[in-house]
Every structure is written in C-alpha cells, then in structure tokens.
Design an enzyme around this catalytic site. Structure first.
Site, PDB file in Angstrom:
ATOM      1  CG  HIS A  44      -0.310 -12.395  11.797  1.00 34.06           C
ATOM      2  ND1 HIS A  44      -0.036 -12.010  13.092  1.00 34.06           N
ATOM      3  CD2 HIS A  44       0.908 -12.612  11.212  1.00 34.06           C
ATOM      4  CE1 HIS A  44       1.280 -11.988  13.283  1.00 34.06           C
ATOM      5  NE2 HIS A  44       1.861 -12.342  12.162  1.00 34.06           N
TER       6      HIS A  44
ATOM      7  CE  LYS B 162      17.946 -14.255  15.871  1.00 33.66           C
ATOM      8  NZ  LYS B 162      16.704 -13.472  16.046  1.00 33.66           N
TER       9      LYS B 162
ATOM     10  NE  ARG C  79      28.787 -10.467  14.047  1.00 25.10           N
ATOM     11  CZ  ARG C  79      29.037 -10.082  12.783  1.00 25.10           C
ATOM     12  NH1 ARG C  79      29.594  -8.896  12.559  1.00 25.10           N
ATOM     13  NH2 ARG C  79      28.756 -10.872  11.775  1.00 25.10           N
TER      14      ARG C  79
ATOM     15  CG  ASP D  85      16.986 -10.250  17.506  1.00 19.22           C
ATOM     16  OD1 ASP D  85      17.131 -11.216  18.279  1.00 19.22           O
ATOM     17  OD2 ASP D  85      16.408 -10.347  16.391  1.00 19.22           O
TER      18      ASP D  85
END
EC number: 2.4.1.255
Length: 1151
Positions: A612, A1013, A1018, A1040
């Site tokens: 990874h 989150k 936002r 997002d």
C-alpha cells in the site's frame, strides 16, 4: 509494517560447562561418582532421574568431572595434602589421604615384625607396607602392587595390605581381583568398614547400585566417623536418584570435619543441581572462607550467580578463579561463556583464547570461540573456527549445527542444509539442528516440513524455548493466533530472558488488536536486551500505527543505530518522514529505499515496503507487482497447510445463471461501518437491480453500531458477519456454500483484510474493486474493476489481474444520498459588497423556506456540462441564491463560539462548527442534518478577500515536487493562500519550514484540524480551487471536494493511485482541469486564481455537473457494474479464459 516474526537460529554454546570439579581437591570417593549432581529440583525421585540425566549439558559435565579427576590424581593428592598436614594429622585425616578411590585400614601393630628381602636388603613388613603406600599415593601402581605382594606372601592376613591391593586393582580396572581382596579383608575382619566401602565401589562400578549402597551403609554403621564412606555413599545415592539422602551423606561427612572445603564445594554442586541455589551459595562461600585460594569454589560460585542472572557477579567470580589458578581451563571456558551471554564479545574472545593456550586442541573451546565470532558478525572467521572444531572432533554435531548457522547467514543455504543434515546423521535427536533446519524449510515456503521439524525438536527436548517460539511464529502466520500465544508463553516460561519470544509475542498481540500488551512485550524485550534492534523496530511500528510519530521515529532511529543494515527499520523510518513531510535528504533517502527493495526482490525476500506504500516511491511496475505478489504468497501459505487433505471448495455451477438463477455477487470488506469505503458505496447493495443480481455482503469487522453498518445490513439481501468466523477456511466454506459467482475484494492490503479467504478460491471469479488502489499481485484474483482513464491498456503490465472497464469511472460516491443537504447552497452577503461566493454559505436539506425570503437574490451563470451516461454536452443555467443580510452579527456569533442565532425573525441558523456537539450522527454523516448550517471562512481563519487553494488529503501524499508547484502557484496568484489539514499535526512545522526556506510568507499557509465527515465535506465550499496531489490523488477526498462544486486541478502519473482524480474529472466532464505536465498544472491553477470570470465559470460548470453527470449517480453505476459483472460471468460460462474487458472504451489522447 513491523518486521515479520524473527526465527531464532539457536546458536548453541557448544559444551558449555556448569559447575566445575576441583582438580585434585576431592576427598576419597569413587572416580565414577562425580561430585556434580544431575540438574533438577529438590526432592527429585528416582523415577524421574532418567529424564534429569537427559538435561542438555549434563553428560558433558559428568564426563568432564571424570576426566578431570583421572587426569589430575597427583594434583588431587597435593591439594589434599595442603588441606590436611601430614605431620600431626589425626587418624581420620590420615585415612583420607590414602587413595582417591579406595579406603585402606591403618596397619595393625605387630611385635616383632617379620622381615622380607627387598633388593637384597632385609626389610620389616611395616617398612615395605609404607613403601607400597607411598608408591600408591604417587600413582605408581605397579611398584605398589610389587611391595604389597611381598607382604602378602609373608602375611596373607595383613589387613592393610589386603585393602591396599583392593585399591590398586580397582585403580587398574582389575575389578574382580579388587573384589577378591576386599572379601579376603572382610574374612580377616568382618568389622572392617574400609573393606565394605571398597566392596561398595566394586558393586557400583559393576552397575549393582543396590549392593553398593548396602556396603556403603554398612561401612558408616561400623565406623560412624568414616568420611570416605559418607562421600562414596553420597555419590551412589546421586546415581540412584536419591538426592536428599545424598545431601544428608555430605552433611554427615562435614559434621565430622567442617573444614573439608572440597567436600563442601561438592555439596554446593549437588544443591545447585537440585535448584537450591541459595544453599549452594552458602556452601561455596564457606569453602572460600575455609580456603580463600580455592579457585574451584570461586568458579562454582560464579555458576550460581550466572544461574540467578547476576551476570556481573558471575564474571567477577570467574575472573577471581582464573587469577587464583591461571591454568584453570574450565574457569576460562565459563568466563568466556558468561561474557558471550553478556555480549561483551572482545573479553569473551580473550577468555576463550586463554583457554586455547592451555589446551590448544580443545574442540569445545574452538566451537565456543566460533560462536562469539558469529555474534560479532565475523562470519568467515566463525566458519573457519567451526571447521577447526570439527577437524579436532569429527563426531561433533553441535559444531556442524553452528557451522550451518554461519553458512546460512553467509547465504550458503544449500551447504547449511547439508551441515544440519550431517549433525542429525551424527545425532538424530539433535534438537538444535531439527529447529534450525526447520527455519530453512520455513523460509523456502515448506511450511509443513518446518512444522514437522519444530514438533520433532520439541518432542526431543520439550523445554526448547527457541523451538516453541519458532513454532509459534508459524502458527501466527497460519492465523492460529491463540495457539501462537500459548507457545510464546511457553518459550518465555522456559527462558524468562528470551527477548525474541517477547518481541514475536508482541507482534501476535498487535495482530490481535491488543496494542497495550504488545507494547509491554516490546518494552520487556528491550529491557532484557537493550541492543535488540528488531524489538525497537517493532515498538516503532506500533507507535507509527497509533500516529505517535515522534516515538516511532526515535525507535526506528535507535534500531538503525544498533543495526545499520536493517531494511525494515530504514524503509519504515522513510515512511514516517513521508507522513510528516520531513524531506531532509529526501532524494538520497528515496534512492536508497528503492535500492533496498530491488535488492530484496532480487534475493526473493519479503520487501520492506508494504504494497500500500509502494505507490509513494519511484518503483517500477514490476517491482510494485513483485511486492504485492510476495504478500499474496504469504496469504496463500497461511491457508495452504490448513487445507491439506481437505476436499476442494465446490464452486457455483457454471450454468446456474443460464438456467435462471440470478448472478450472485459477494462484496467482502472490513470497512462496512464508519469508513471512507462505506461512505462511497453504502447505497450500492440497495440500488442493485434484484432482478439481475443477488447481493451478499461479507463483513470482516464487527458491528460498529453506526448507521452506515445498519444501512448495509438492511439493504443487502444477505449480510454475513465473517468477523464471527475467524477461521479463514470456514469463512471460505461459507462463501462457497452460498454459491457466490463473483466475489469482490474491497480491501486489498489495507487494514483488516483477509486475503487468505480469496487464496482459498471460494468463488469461480474473484475481483478487486474500489478499496485498494493497486494490483493485488495475486494469482487468485482475476480482474480489477477500473476504467480506461485510470488504467489504460498501455499500463496493463502494472497489474496481475485483467482489466475490467466501467464505462465512465470505476469510482463512485454516495454523496447525493449521504450529504444531500449539500446539493444546494445559499451564499450570504452584505448588501453592496462584492464578497466571493465562497466566504459565507448556508446549507440545509430543505431550501424552500429560505428561497421564499424576499431578501434572496439570484446570480445566474450560463455554462455547458455533460449529461447522462452518453455524456451529451448540454447548456445549463446555474442559479445561485444569495441572501443579502447584515453579516456582522454572524461574524460575532462565530467569534464568540455561539452555537445558534436568528439571522432573520423566523430563521434560526446553526454555527457549522457546533455540529459535532449538537448532532453526533449528523456530524459523522450517518444522518442528514435537520438544521440550517452556517459555514464561514472566519471559522477557519481564512481571509474573505483571498483566493483559497486547498488540499484535504493526508500529508503523506505531498512530496517536495508537489509543494514546489504549489509555492509557484501562490507566488503567481496575489492574495492567495494554501489551506491544508493537520493530517497529521506533526507535518505542519515541516511544511511551513520548507515554504519559508523557499521565500514564502508562512502566513500564506493555513492549517486546520481534521474534522468529522459532514463538516469535512461541507467546509470544502469555502475553497476556490482544490490542488490535487499527483503522487497519490485524493480519491474519497476528491469526490468530497467535487461534491461541494470546487474545481480540482490534477496531473496523472503512471500508477493507478495517481490517476483516480483524472478519471473523476473526465467523468464529471471537466477534462480541462487535467494537466499533462507540471508546468501545465501550475498554469491551470494560476489562471483559475487570477481570472475571476474563468474561475466563476469553472465553479459553475463543476457545480452543475455534479448532478448532471454520472459521477455521483449510484443507480447508473449499479446498472453499469451489473453489465460488467455479467460479462465476466458470460466469459466463464462459455469457457473463455480470463481477459481484459474494455467494451471498446478508448483512453483519451495523451493519457
């Protein structure tokens, strides 16, 4: 990534001696009854003596004791003479001086004495008898026997002569004649204790222990002050396993004469062997008090201190012993051994070399010296010295075993294996060789052979700590964690200072999720051995995983100081520096890391870079595949042994779908809960067309109690909690029994993965998807679901899987459902101001009441966006509501931390920073907020008049070249700032320092804390432009930021992880935000920052495309995925081989 468990190559100290006999200082008792008792504990029964006698090293100790006594008889007598002065000695003392083996009676006074002719001279029998005694004491048995025969011929009933003849024949191994003379002595005087003692020696030598004991006991009964008989009785009792009675016999001898320091030392040896160390210590101290120059007692006391872990006291006493007796070979050997264990290698070498000066052909000392060279890393010298030991003693299994260890360390594995086999040929029960050969088999992937050899080693020697630890490591590898812990604990019980076992047990506990217990194990290992680099590295890894970067860096650095050539520690330390953006010597560090990985792959070793993390470094596609393949092999090996002999899993029928069954797809993930993966795909199981597919979700993690988990459980047709089935074999059986057609791996090599399930092939088709941005490198994975932008066919060589293309992008987000209150927004402004539309924003799920206000104005922008699955280009009109109200009260609310306020009479708004405190589930994204949320630049110390460039990725995705581009952008865009996250917080100081060193005002970098989150997404509305990280894109964070309507600039490289944002932007219909070069990247961003109209148009385009394109369209995504999975099954159904599925999708030019 902590280093895989260390396999202890048990480098046995050959022939290590324990208690030592005093050469020549043992009072009269049989030479074959050594003063060392077998190792054991107090009260050992005769029935257990066979096992005790098998204690490793015991046979060597006994043989050494016997050899020492035989070779040093003259020295023995001299030492006794020093203890008891001949002139003026008592009758008992005179008795002790007669012979080391046999007891003689005092001459009986006769008057007048007969005479015999000796060398032509007439001598009295008394004179001849004295001459015989003198010759016997000098070891001249032939002359002694000649004188005795003269006396015997003249006086056959001469009791002293009969006893002396018995002793002479015992020493010359004429046992039957010795017995006959003893019997004659008893015939002459049936109350003669000495004769019975000598007869006892005969029976003991013949193996008739009970007869020997009866004669010894009769001797002390006849003569209670008979010290010699008590000592002989003690030796016989030891041989019979009656250790307590042996102690009593020694005590009886010492009650008669407390100053017998040699006897007291021998009693100490017996007590030590019984585990009564404090009593043994008292004996040795008393012996030293009686005779301070008695080197043997000093050495034996050193052995006690060594057994009690008092290493420095042990060293002191051994050094005292060799000072008193510079020719004390065994003390030098013991000194070398304890110095080796204390890792004081230079002094250990000196001690062994001094021993070799005394005995140059001593194979054992050569072997021990080689062990020190091995520990010093002088492998070639160790090999030569082991070979010298073998030349001196060809039948030396320990030396062959240790030679094999050194050869293996040098890389000569084949030759090492041959040496282990040679050791086992010489000694089939050589447990060390069984263990070390098992290590080789394990490294060769022959897990079954390795397990068998470890078990064999433990069968031979159940108290073999290293074999327990090594077997535990294999059990851990196989996922049998509880069994592994049991064997690690057993290893530690046997060897409480076994640092490797503590460290490896820490690895297992870490894997079980018990971090605090793992840290305790690592700390204990370091406490035992502060120079244990592996334990420091493992401790660093657990700190790294917990985000404790300072502690992790310190521990990795310590590991590297102790062991400079330590690939795991180096690569993990490099990753720590990457995480916190510490780029000192970045290029040099990365080059070295790449070289390490290439060397490891060349030598077919497990690379020190995790799959990874491989995307962060300039590795070739082949290297990344090889790294992943090594981990895939580990998964396969872990389950292969478990499934031997079992029936293969039965797959779903190839024609079941053709015969009317729906396609059964199984999603496997450890992230079904509050995790970014669930944030992306939680609606997919419920939106699949159930007339086409039957959906199974297999959870690898326990229920976290969140709405994300509940939604997946409720909307999946079948939800199976595999966390309750920890056995990978049984989990795979469950999936196979469910008849899954296509099994989808959503973890790859991320935390919580159980790729072992996939290695067992529970489904005919197995697919990588979404959760892991690279290849699995696994032969048991067939496809990777991707797209033509993310993975063009020209990059197919970066994958072991075949490419299966989604028509738009393989990425998906659930934002339209999960964060639908952000679908619309209202910009808040003062009248007559020209504030940006990204400074103060309201969001709510129901905009109607706000839009009905008279204060609402509309900003309208025309743009062109893509629409639908066919990507039709259509004109769109963006209508942006603007609420014109005084903003000063709102700013005061934010500055004071007020949670709510009325903007107008009937409009209550909530400070967006208070979401976590007021509505937890809304803050995490589990529920849609039911209030009007106010988001302001002032909440994050962002200037209203600035162009805000942002990036909300973890900081490890930034590299120097990326930050250099960003600095250049800021330099070319006046009043611009860069908004980053403290992700982690340790990165902030390094990024600021880097920017300052390049002349950038540090105030132009603004950091915010990581948020829950809902707020995290936002607040993205406050940014003007997002600058993506080319090294590894924002994947979930890219979705997002795009959901907030903020344009994102990216630049694809060659890895999958670097091309996801490009795929998202192409799917969104804004390819103009994708740069081909670094210069173009800077140009795109600078134009957005300096051209207000261009920025407004781009923001409008992104805002409108969110809902018109397919990027956030989960229903369309499900339809496309069902088509793709159906094509996979059709190929399988028709018997076609696995191959790329591209559906004629072409990669855009230049990508």
């Amino acid at each position: 990534m902590e280093k895989p468990n260390y396999f202890q190559s048990y480098n046995k100290v050959i022939g290590a001696t324990g208690e030592q006999l005093a050469p020549g200082a043992v009072p009269p008792h049989p030479v074959l009854a050594p003063s060392i008792a077998p190792g054991g504990v107090a009260g050992v029964s005769a029935a257990n003596m066979a096992n005790i006698m098998q204690t490793p090293g015991f046979a060597n100790l006994v043989q050494q004791a016997i050899r020492t006594q035989l070779e040093n008889q003259a020295a023995q007598q001299l030492a006794v003479n020093q203890q008891f002065q001949l002139n003026g000695a008592t009758a008992v003392q005179q008795q002790l001086l007669l012979t080391p083996q046999q007891s003689l009676a005092q001459p009986i006074a006769l008057a007048p004495q007969p005479t015999v002719v000796l060398n032509g001279v007439s001598e009295t029998l008394k004179k001849v008898t004295e001459l015989a005694h003198r010759q016997f004491q000098s070891g001249n048995y032939v002359e002694a026997e000649k004188y005795c025969n003269l006396v015997f011929q003249s006086d056959p009933n001469n009791l002293p002569t009969l006893l002396l003849l018995s002793a002479i024949n015992f020493q010359t191994k004429n046992l039957e004649k010795s017995m006959q003379y003893s019997m004659l002595a008893i015939k002459v005087n049936n109350q003669c204790a000495e004769a019975y003692s000598n007869l006892g020696n005969y029976y003991k030598e013949k193996g008739q222990l009970q007869d020997a004991l009866e004669n010894y006991k009769l001797a002390v009964k006849l003569k209670p002050e008979f010290i010699d008989a008590y000592i002989n009785l003690a030796a016989a009792l030891v041989s019979g396993g009656d250790l307590e009675q042996a102690v009593t016999a020694y005590f009886n001898a010492l009650q008669i004469n407390p100053d017998l320091y040699c006897v007291r030392s021998d009693l100490g040896n017996l007590l030590k062997a019984m585990g009564r160390l404090e009593e043994a210590k008292v004996c040795y101290l008393k012996a030293i008090e009686t005779q301070p120059q008695f080197a043997v007692a000093w050495s034996n006391l050193g052995c006690v201190f060594n057994s009690q872990g008092e290493i420095w006291l042990a060293i002191h006493h051994f050094e005292k012993a060799v000072t008193l007796d510079p020719n004390f070979l065994d003390a030098y050997i013991n000194l070398g051994n304890v110095l080796k264990e204390a890792r004081i290698f230079d002094r250990a070498v000196s001690a062994y070399l001094r021993a070799l000066n005394l005995s140059g052909n001593h194979a054992v000392v050569h072997g021990n010296l080689a062990c020190v060279y091995y520990e010093q890393g002088l492998i070639d010298l160790a090999i030569d010295t082991y070979k010298k030991a073998i030349d001196l003693q060809p039948h030396f299994p320990d030396a062959y075993c240790n030679l094999a260890n050194a050869l293996k360390e040098k890389g000569s594995v084949v030759e090492a294996e041959q040496m282990y086999m040679k050791a086992l040929e010489l000694c089939p029960t050589h447990a060390d060789s069984q263990n070390n050969l098992a290590n080789i088999k394990r490294e060769q992937g022959k897990i079954e052979d390795a397990t068998r050899l470890y078990l064999k080693a433990l069968e031979i020697y159940p108290e073999f700590a290293a074999a327990h630890s090594n077997l535990a490591s294999i059990l851990q590898q196989q996922g049998k964690l509880n069994d592994a812990i049991l064997h690690y604990k057993e290893a530690i019980r046997i060897a409480p200072t076994f640092a490797d076992a503590y460290s490896n047990m820490g690895n297992t506990l870490k894997e079980m999720g018990d971090s605090s217990a793992a840290i305790a194990c690592y700390n204990r290992a370091i406490q035992i051995n502060p120079a244990f680099a592996d334990a420091h590295s493992n401790l660093a890894s657990i700190h790294k995983d917990a985000g404790n970067m300072a502690e992790a860096i310190q521990s990795y650095s310590t590991a590297l100081k102790l062991k400079p050539d330590f690939p795991d520690a180096y690569c993990n330390l490099a990753h720590c520096h990457q995480i916190i953006c510490d780029w000192n010597d970045y290029d040099k560090r990365v080059r070295k890391l790449v070289q390490i990985v290439e060397d490891q792959l060349c030598k077919k070793r497990l690379p020190s870079v995790h799959p990874h993390h491989s995307m962060l470094y300039p590795l070739s596609h082949a290297a990344r595949i090889a790294i992943a393949a090594k981990h895939a092999s580990l998964c396969f090996d872990k389950v292969h042994v478990q499934m031997l002999g079992k029936t293969p899993l039965i797959h779903a029928d190839r024609f079941s779908v053709q015969n009317g069954q729906r396609l059964r797809i199984g999603y496997v993930s450890s992230d079904f809960g509050n995790h970014p993966t669930s944030h992306l795909m939680q609606s997919i199981p419920g939106m699949h067309d159930r007339s086409r597919v039957e959906v199974f979700c297999y959870a690898l993690s326990v229920n976290d109690g969140t709405n994300f988990r509940s939604k997946l459980m409720n909307e999946s047709e079948h939800f199976v909690d595999l966390s309750q089935i920890p056995c990978n074999g049984k989990a795979a059986e469950k999936i196979a029994q469910d008849g899954i057609h296509i099994l989808i791996n959503m973890n790859g090599y991320t935390k919580g993965a159980r790729n072992e399930i996939f290695a067992l092939r529970p489904a005919p088709i197995q697919v990588m998807w979404l959760g892991y941005p690279s290849t699995s490198g696994a032969t048991f994975m067939d496809y990777i679901i991707t797209d033509a932008v993310t993975s063009p066919l020209r990059l197919a060589n970066a994958f072991t899987e075949k490419l299966a293309y989604m028509p738009h992008t393989f990425f998906i987000g659930d934002h339209a459902q999960m964060l639908r209150h952000l679908t619309d927004k209202v910009v808040v402004k003062d009248k007559e101001t020209t504030e940006r539309d990204s400074c103060l924003i309201m969001n709510t799920a129901n905009m109607d009441p706000i839009l009905a206000k008279s204060e609402i104005k509309e900003q309208v922008l025309d743009t062109e966006v893509v629409s639908g699955p066919n990507k039709e280009l259509v004109r769109a009109e963006m209508v942006l509501p603007v609420l014109e109200v005084p903003t000063e009260p709102i700013k005061q609310m934010i500055m004071t931390g007020q949670m709510t306020m009325n903007v107008m009479e009937d409009m209550n708004v909530q400070n967006g920073l208070g979401q976590s405190q007021m509505h937890h589930k809304a803050a995490t994204g589990e529920e849609i907020p039911n209030s009007v949320l106010l988001t302001s630049r002032a909440q994050y110390q962002l200037p209203d008049d600035a162009i805000v460039f942002c990036n909300f990725n973890q900081l490890y995705k930034i590299d120097p070249s990326t930050l250099d581009m960003w600095i250049k952008i800021l330099e070319n865009v006046p009043k611009s700032i860069l908004w980053l996250l403290r992700f982690p917080y340790q990165g902030e100081e390094h990024i600021r320092k880097y920017c300052v060193e390049r002349g950038l005002d540090p105030s132009r970098i603004v950091f915010s804390n990581v948020a829950a989150k809902e707020e995290h997404v936002r607040r993205g509305q406050l940014a003007d432009v997002c600058l993506d990280t080319p090294l590894c894109n924002g994947h979930t964070t890219g979705m997002d930021i795009l959901w907030t309507g903020t344009p994102m600039v990216t630049m694809p490289l060659e890895s999958l992880a670097s091309r996801v944002a490009t795929s998202q932007l192409y799917a969104l219909g804004v390819p103009e935000l994708v740069a081909k070069t670094r210069q173009e990247y800077v140009s795109i961003a600078v134009r957005l920052g300096t051209d207000a109209d261009h920025l407004a148009n781009m923001r409008a385009k992104v805002w409108m495309a969110r809902t018109s394109s397919t990027l956030f369209d989960v229903k369309q995504y499900c339809h496309d995925m069902e088509d793709l999975l159906g094509q996979m099954w059709k190929r399988y159904e028709s018997g076609m081989p696995i191959d790329h599925i591209t559906n004629n999708t072409e990669t855009p030019h230049g990508l």
